[in-house]
Design a protein around this motif. Structure first.
Motif, PDB file in Angstrom:
ATOM      1  N   GLU A 320      53.189 -14.823  18.366  1.00 50.28           N
ATOM      2  CA  GLU A 320      53.914 -14.433  19.570  1.00 50.28           C
ATOM      3  C   GLU A 320      52.946 -14.191  20.731  1.00 50.28           C
ATOM      4  OE1 GLU A 320      57.037 -14.163  20.257  1.00 50.28           O
ATOM      5  OE2 GLU A 320      58.125 -14.063  18.345  1.00 50.28           O
ATOM      6  N   SER A 321      53.454 -14.352  21.949  1.00 44.98           N
ATOM      7  CA  SER A 321      52.682 -13.991  23.133  1.00 44.98           C
ATOM      8  C   SER A 321      52.723 -12.472  23.301  1.00 44.98           C
ATOM      9  CB  SER A 321      53.245 -14.694  24.363  1.00 44.98           C
ATOM     10  OG  SER A 321      54.621 -14.383  24.521  1.00 44.98           O
ATOM     11  N   ILE A 322      52.013 -11.965  24.308  1.00 47.03           N
ATOM     12  CA  ILE A 322      51.868 -10.516  24.488  1.00 47.03           C
ATOM     13  C   ILE A 322      52.736 -10.029  25.654  1.00 47.03           C
ATOM     14  CG2 ILE A 322      50.246  -8.642  24.925  1.00 47.03           C
ATOM     15  CD1 ILE A 322      48.021 -10.443  23.839  1.00 47.03           C
ATOM     16  N   PRO A 323      53.843  -9.319  25.376  1.00 43.88           N
ATOM     17  CA  PRO A 323      54.626  -8.715  26.461  1.00 43.88           C
ATOM     18  C   PRO A 323      53.850  -7.531  27.041  1.00 43.88           C
ATOM     19  CG  PRO A 323      55.837  -8.739  24.361  1.00 43.88           C
ATOM     20  CD  PRO A 323      54.402  -9.009  24.063  1.00 43.88           C
ATOM     21  N   CYS A 324      53.828  -7.414  28.346  1.00 40.98           N
ATOM     22  CA  CYS A 324      53.063  -6.344  28.983  1.00 40.98           C
ATOM     23  C   CYS A 324      53.930  -5.557  29.957  1.00 40.98           C
ATOM     24  CB  CYS A 324      51.850  -6.923  29.714  1.00 40.98           C
ATOM     25  SG  CYS A 324      50.676  -7.728  28.614  1.00 40.98           S
ATOM     26  N   ILE A 325      53.509  -4.341  30.231  1.00 38.71           N
ATOM     27  CA  ILE A 325      54.277  -3.458  31.116  1.00 38.71           C
ATOM     28  C   ILE A 325      53.316  -2.534  31.856  1.00 38.71           C
ATOM     29  CG2 ILE A 325      54.627  -1.532  29.494  1.00 38.71           C
ATOM     30  CD1 ILE A 325      57.646  -1.640  30.475  1.00 38.71           C
ATOM     31  N   ALA A 326      53.769  -1.988  32.964  1.00 36.41           N
ATOM     32  CA  ALA A 326      52.980  -1.000  33.711  1.00 36.41           C
ATOM     33  C   ALA A 326      53.927   0.010  34.338  1.00 36.41           C
ATOM     34  CB  ALA A 326      52.146  -1.678  34.792  1.00 36.41           C
ATOM     35  N   HIS A 327      53.584   1.271  34.228  1.00 32.91           N
ATOM     36  CA  HIS A 327      54.359   2.355  34.838  1.00 32.91           C
ATOM     37  C   HIS A 327      53.481   3.089  35.843  1.00 32.91           C
ATOM     38  CE1 HIS A 327      57.402   1.662  31.803  1.00 32.91           C
ATOM     39  NE2 HIS A 327      56.545   1.923  30.835  1.00 32.91           N
ATOM     40  N   ALA A 328      54.030   3.390  37.003  1.00 31.01           N
ATOM     41  CA  ALA A 328      53.257   4.021  38.072  1.00 31.01           C
ATOM     42  C   ALA A 328      53.781   5.423  38.367  1.00 31.01           C
ATOM     43  CB  ALA A 328      53.316   3.178  39.340  1.00 31.01           C
ATOM     44  N   VAL A 329      52.863   6.359  38.588  1.00 38.73           N
ATOM     45  CA  VAL A 329      53.220   7.723  38.969  1.00 38.73           C
ATOM     46  C   VAL A 329      52.405   8.119  40.197  1.00 38.73           C
ATOM     47  CG1 VAL A 329      53.286  10.146  38.275  1.00 38.73           C
ATOM     48  CG2 VAL A 329      53.813   8.366  36.595  1.00 38.73           C
ATOM     49  N   ALA A 330      53.090   8.590  41.223  1.00 38.30           N
ATOM     50  CA  ALA A 330      52.442   9.031  42.458  1.00 38.30           C
ATOM     51  C   ALA A 330      52.246  10.537  42.402  1.00 38.30           C
ATOM     52  CB  ALA A 330      53.292   8.665  43.669  1.00 38.30           C
ATOM     53  N   ILE A 331      50.999  10.962  42.622  1.00 39.68           N
ATOM     54  CA  ILE A 331      50.641  12.369  42.506  1.00 39.68           C
ATOM     55  C   ILE A 331      50.024  12.846  43.822  1.00 39.68           C
ATOM     56  CG2 ILE A 331      49.291  14.069  41.203  1.00 39.68           C
ATOM     57  CD1 ILE A 331      49.241  12.001  38.891  1.00 39.68           C
ATOM     58  N   GLU A 332      50.468  14.020  44.284  1.00 31.00           N
ATOM     59  CA  GLU A 332      49.958  14.600  45.515  1.00 31.00           C
ATOM     60  C   GLU A 332      49.181  15.863  45.188  1.00 31.00           C
ATOM     61  OE1 GLU A 332      53.314  15.461  47.915  1.00 31.00           O
ATOM     62  OE2 GLU A 332      53.645  13.395  48.531  1.00 31.00           O
ATOM     63  N   ALA A 333      48.132  16.138  45.945  1.00 31.13           N
ATOM     64  CA  ALA A 333      47.381  17.377  45.777  1.00 31.13           C
ATOM     65  C   ALA A 333      48.242  18.565  46.184  1.00 31.13           C
ATOM     66  CB  ALA A 333      46.102  17.344  46.620  1.00 31.13           C
ATOM     67  N   GLN A 334      47.970  19.704  45.588  1.00 30.68           N
ATOM     68  CA  GLN A 334      48.665  20.948  45.930  1.00 30.68           C
ATOM     69  C   GLN A 334      48.475  21.254  47.407  1.00 30.68           C
ATOM     70  OE1 GLN A 334      50.321  23.219  43.680  1.00 30.68           O
ATOM     71  NE2 GLN A 334      50.982  24.243  45.533  1.00 30.68           N
ATOM     72  N   GLN A 335      49.569  21.534  48.093  1.00 29.31           N
ATOM     73  CA  GLN A 335      49.482  21.886  49.503  1.00 29.31           C
ATOM     74  C   GLN A 335      48.902  23.284  49.659  1.00 29.31           C
ATOM     75  OE1 GLN A 335      50.247  19.734  52.049  1.00 29.31           O
ATOM     76  NE2 GLN A 335      50.533  18.235  50.396  1.00 29.31           N
ATOM     77  N   LEU A 336      47.887  23.423  50.502  1.00 29.33           N
ATOM     78  CA  LEU A 336      47.260  24.721  50.712  1.00 29.33           C
ATOM     79  C   LEU A 336      47.983  25.507  51.786  1.00 29.33           C
ATOM     80  CD1 LEU A 336      43.500  23.641  50.541  1.00 29.33           C
ATOM     81  CD2 LEU A 336      44.902  24.598  48.725  1.00 29.33           C
TER      82      LEU A 336
END
Length: 336
Positions: A320-336
């Motif tokens: 079989e061929s290789i099914p691939c996936i990617a998941h993205a998460v956006a992260i923000e620094a703590q607001q001071l």
């Protein structure tokens, strides 16, 4: 909550209240060694099998992340975890030890961001106050299952990657101090027909591209919105391919703002071929190195795109061929 076709925007911006990165002896020799909470001096970690050693890594990462969040395991409502072993035994047995309500997940090397996205969703929807997201991998255990036992000493092509011995965990909370999860984009399967398990970076690069395209389109963001875009273990080969594909698809991320976990964790070490891989790669780099940099205010906004090659020994043996996936998460620094 949902924006566009496959992205979530979190109105409450759940907090990453505590993270942990645990590594092995080879990771201790890399440039990110100081960003690990614990580094073990031997692959066996005092156990009688590599699989049991991986379980220890994961349990330590979970315990440490909970401790750093100032919580006890009894306060964690759900645990989301997965790994590379058959039937995710490292995660299943660790959840048995921790006795936290458990949801097993599998995204191969994309598991870290799959779990973090789902944890943020549970917290943002008020389905939980505290969720633990974790994953792990072990070089010798993965080699034995997917390729050849380590003792065999098989030669590998320069496109191959070195599975990270490590575990990473994060506690996502509805309140507290720490970086905040702003959004997530859930990937779709991309299969370009590649079947070489020693060239996963090339197989996964198109999946990373698809998720990046969707993320910027769904959220209507310019390509230079993030201070840093990080892919999870494409390695040198996949990083190079994606770097060429991005401008062709009108995604103009400044090259100095695009890095890969598989290249960061071992630096220029030639003994890892194209770079690092495994569930523990993106997890330890994100929950150790990247979180430290955000807390130090070096970056205000980052996008972590964890990539996964969803093959198994059976699918490979059946051609079989290789099914691939990617998941993205956006992260923000703590607001001071």
């Amino acid at each position: 909550m949902r924006q566009g076709h496959q992205s979530w925007v979190f109105s409450t911006k759940p907090v990453i209240a505590g993270t942990s990165a645990i590594g092995g002896p080879f990771e201790a020799q890399g440039p990110l060694a100081d960003d690990f909470d614990t580094l073990h001096g031997h692959l066996m970690i005092g156990q009688d099998s590599w699989e049991k050693a991986e379980r220890v890594l994961l349990e330590e990462a979970c315990d440490k992340a909970i401790e750093k969040a100032g919580l006890t395991k009894e306060q964690i409502h759900f645990m989301l975890a997965g790994d590379l072993m058959n039937q995710s035994i490292s995660s299943n047995f660790s959840a048995r030890t921790l006795a936290i309500p458990f949801l097993g997940i599998f995204g191969a090397c994309s598991t870290s961001m799959e779990g973090l996205a789902m944890a943020a969703q549970l917290v943002d929807s008020q389905s939980a106050d505290y969720v633990l997201a974790a994953t792990s991998s072990h070089n010798a255990a993965a080699e034995k299952q997917y390729r050849y036992p380590t003792e065999y000493g098989s030669q590998k092509p320069p496109t191959a990657q070195w599975t990270v011995t490590g575990a990473g965990a994060a506690v996502v909370a509805n309140q507290g101090v720490g970086p905040r999860i702003q959004a997530a984009t859930i990937g779709r399967i991309v299969d370009m027909g590649m079947s070489d398990p020693f060239n996963m970076g090339a197989a996964m690069a198109p999946a990373a591209l698809a998720t990046l395209e969707t993320h910027f389109r769904d959220l209507q963001l310019p390509s230079d919105h993030y201070d840093l875009v990080v892919t999870g273990d494409l390695g040198k080969v996949g990083h190079g391919i994606l770097s060429e594909l991005l401008p062709k698809h009108n995604i103009h991320i400044p090259l100095e703002r695009y890095v890969d976990c598989g290249m960061l964790i071992y630096g220029d070490n030639p003994n890892v071929w194209s770079g690092g891989s495994g569930c523990g790669c993106c997890a330890t780099v994100t929950y150790g190195h990247l979180m430290r940099k955000m807390k130090e205010r070096e970056w205000k906004r980052i996008l972590v795109v964890a990539t996964g090659a969803l093959l198994s020994p059976i699918s490979y043996q059946q051609g079989e061929s290789i099914p691939c996936i990617a998941h993205a998460v956006a992260i923000e620094a703590q607001q001071l």
